[in-house]
Motif scaffolding. Structure first.
Motif, PDB file in Angstrom:
ATOM      1  N   VAL A  26     103.661 -30.617 -33.598  1.00 45.26           N
ATOM      2  CA  VAL A  26     104.271 -30.357 -34.898  1.00 45.26           C
ATOM      3  C   VAL A  26     105.297 -31.454 -35.180  1.00 45.26           C
ATOM      4  N   ALA A  27     105.474 -31.796 -36.457  1.00 45.27           N
ATOM      5  CA  ALA A  27     106.428 -32.839 -36.846  1.00 45.27           C
ATOM      6  C   ALA A  27     107.837 -32.456 -36.405  1.00 45.27           C
ATOM      7  N   PRO A  28     108.649 -33.431 -36.050  1.00 46.98           N
ATOM      8  CA  PRO A  28     108.393 -34.873 -36.086  1.00 46.98           C
ATOM      9  C   PRO A  28     107.665 -35.354 -34.821  1.00 46.98           C
ATOM     10  N   PHE A  29     106.505 -35.931 -35.025  1.00 44.16           N
ATOM     11  CA  PHE A  29     105.694 -36.484 -33.945  1.00 44.16           C
ATOM     12  C   PHE A  29     104.922 -37.654 -34.543  1.00 44.16           C
ATOM     13  N   ASP A  30     105.125 -38.842 -33.992  1.00 44.38           N
ATOM     14  CA  ASP A  30     104.548 -40.059 -34.575  1.00 44.38           C
ATOM     15  C   ASP A  30     103.077 -40.246 -34.212  1.00 44.38           C
ATOM     16  N   ILE A  31     102.310 -40.655 -35.228  1.00 42.13           N
ATOM     17  CA  ILE A  31     100.923 -41.076 -35.047  1.00 42.13           C
ATOM     18  C   ILE A  31     100.874 -42.560 -35.397  1.00 42.13           C
ATOM     19  N   PHE A  32     100.394 -43.367 -34.454  1.00 41.52           N
ATOM     20  CA  PHE A  32     100.320 -44.819 -34.652  1.00 41.52           C
ATOM     21  C   PHE A  32      98.879 -45.221 -34.942  1.00 41.52           C
ATOM     22  N   PHE A  33      98.689 -45.931 -36.047  1.00 39.40           N
ATOM     23  CA  PHE A  33      97.365 -46.442 -36.408  1.00 39.40           C
ATOM     24  C   PHE A  33      97.395 -47.962 -36.331  1.00 39.40           C
ATOM     25  N   SER A  34      96.402 -48.531 -35.673  1.00 36.71           N
ATOM     26  CA  SER A  34      96.348 -49.983 -35.527  1.00 36.71           C
ATOM     27  C   SER A  34      94.893 -50.444 -35.543  1.00 36.71           C
ATOM     28  N   SER A  41     102.880 -52.924 -32.146  1.00 36.18           N
ATOM     29  CA  SER A  41     103.158 -53.267 -33.545  1.00 36.18           C
ATOM     30  C   SER A  41     102.041 -52.682 -34.413  1.00 36.18           C
ATOM     31  N   PRO A  42     102.051 -51.349 -34.599  1.00 38.02           N
ATOM     32  CA  PRO A  42     100.968 -50.694 -35.341  1.00 38.02           C
ATOM     33  C   PRO A  42     100.986 -51.063 -36.826  1.00 38.02           C
ATOM     34  N   ASP A  43      99.827 -50.897 -37.461  1.00 36.96           N
ATOM     35  CA  ASP A  43      99.716 -51.155 -38.898  1.00 36.96           C
ATOM     36  C   ASP A  43     100.380 -50.047 -39.711  1.00 36.96           C
ATOM     37  N   HIS A  44     100.296 -48.819 -39.202  1.00 37.58           N
ATOM     38  CA  HIS A  44     100.860 -47.659 -39.914  1.00 37.58           C
ATOM     39  C   HIS A  44     101.395 -46.647 -38.911  1.00 37.58           C
ATOM     40  N   ILE A  45     102.467 -45.958 -39.298  1.00 33.91           N
ATOM     41  CA  ILE A  45     103.002 -44.855 -38.511  1.00 33.91           C
ATOM     42  C   ILE A  45     103.196 -43.680 -39.474  1.00 33.91           C
ATOM     43  N   THR A  46     102.674 -42.504 -39.116  1.00 30.35           N
ATOM     44  CA  THR A  46     102.880 -41.310 -39.935  1.00 30.35           C
ATOM     45  C   THR A  46     103.418 -40.187 -39.060  1.00 30.35           C
ATOM     46  N   GLN A  47     103.981 -39.184 -39.716  1.00 31.08           N
ATOM     47  CA  GLN A  47     104.437 -37.970 -39.046  1.00 31.08           C
ATOM     48  C   GLN A  47     103.850 -36.777 -39.786  1.00 31.08           C
ATOM     49  N   PRO A  48     102.580 -36.446 -39.491  1.00 29.98           N
ATOM     50  CA  PRO A  48     101.962 -35.304 -40.158  1.00 29.98           C
ATOM     51  C   PRO A  48     102.669 -34.004 -39.772  1.00 29.98           C
ATOM     52  N   ASP A  49     102.514 -32.984 -40.608  1.00 36.86           N
ATOM     53  CA  ASP A  49     103.100 -31.683 -40.276  1.00 36.86           C
ATOM     54  C   ASP A  49     102.531 -31.153 -38.969  1.00 36.86           C
ATOM     55  N   GLU A  86      97.375 -41.579 -50.691  1.00 35.73           N
ATOM     56  CA  GLU A  86      97.682 -42.567 -49.658  1.00 35.73           C
ATOM     57  C   GLU A  86      97.273 -42.088 -48.257  1.00 35.73           C
ATOM     58  N   LYS A  87      97.718 -40.894 -47.881  1.00 32.51           N
ATOM     59  CA  LYS A  87      97.397 -40.395 -46.540  1.00 32.51           C
ATOM     60  C   LYS A  87      95.917 -40.058 -46.413  1.00 32.51           C
ATOM     61  N   PHE A  88      95.327 -39.522 -47.476  1.00 29.88           N
ATOM     62  CA  PHE A  88      93.893 -39.228 -47.476  1.00 29.88           C
ATOM     63  C   PHE A  88      93.109 -40.493 -47.117  1.00 29.88           C
ATOM     64  N   ASN A  89      93.409 -41.586 -47.803  1.00 31.68           N
ATOM     65  CA  ASN A  89      92.709 -42.855 -47.557  1.00 31.68           C
ATOM     66  C   ASN A  89      93.026 -43.428 -46.182  1.00 31.68           C
ATOM     67  N   LEU A  90      94.284 -43.321 -45.764  1.00 33.84           N
ATOM     68  CA  LEU A  90      94.692 -43.817 -44.447  1.00 33.84           C
ATOM     69  C   LEU A  90      93.956 -43.064 -43.343  1.00 33.84           C
ATOM     70  N   TYR A  91      93.991 -41.737 -43.387  1.00 30.91           N
ATOM     71  CA  TYR A  91      93.367 -40.927 -42.341  1.00 30.91           C
ATOM     72  C   TYR A  91      91.852 -41.132 -42.320  1.00 30.91           C
TER      73      TYR A  91
END
Length: 150
Positions: A26-34, A41-49, A86-91
């Motif tokens: 559960v948030a806050p918990f980082d997801i790193f996308f690269s 040095s990831p391209d994106h970092i999100t904190q989904p619920d 934004e998140k829809f397209n990212l995920y």
């Protein structure tokens, strides 16, 4: 309302995955996308619920490296556009297998499941229905439990 819904989903998911190989965060918990899989040095970092991670190899001391199996976002007025676009397209582009968008304002849940690289399987669940995961066949959550405070 947002925290209540996240809490209800967290309990339901933890109960479902208790004796399975996936973990619920559960948030806050980082997801790193690269794209290059360079997570320093990831391209994106999100904190989904909520995130469901089924490969312990993805876990690091900082969070999750790469796409979780399932991500759930609970909308708030300030995040709705970002979550739907934004998140829809990212995920989708990074391969999150299933993405749920919970909309408390309309009392609905959108379940998007990846097929051939895009969220081509989409279901809209409304009040009195039961949310059904495509990815985890036995995962079912009655929608009225999420909106029982209103």
């Amino acid at each position: 309302m947002h925290q209540f819904i996240v809490g209800e989903l967290h309990v339901a998911l933890r109960t479902f995955f208790q004796n399975r190989h996936c973990l619920v965060f559960v948030a806050p918990f980082d997801i790193f996308f690269s794209e290059s899989e360079e997570y320093d040095s990831p391209d994106h970092i999100t904190q989904p619920d909520l995130s469901v991670i089924c490969s312990k190899d993805q876990l690091s001391k900082n969070g999750c490296q790469g796409a979780p199996a399932l991500i759930i976002e609970v909308l708030s007025p300030s995040t709705a556009l970002k979550d739907f676009n934004e998140k829809f397209n990212l995920y989708q582009s990074y391969g999150v297998q299933e993405y749920w968008i919970v909309d408390p304002g309309n009392r609905t849940v959108y379940v998007n499941t990846l097929k051939d690289g895009s969220y081509s399987i989409r279901h809209l669940y409304m009040e009195q229905e039961t949310i059904q995961s495509i990815l985890f066949k036995d995962l079912q959550i009655p929608i009225n439990t999420l909106f029982s405070l209103e």
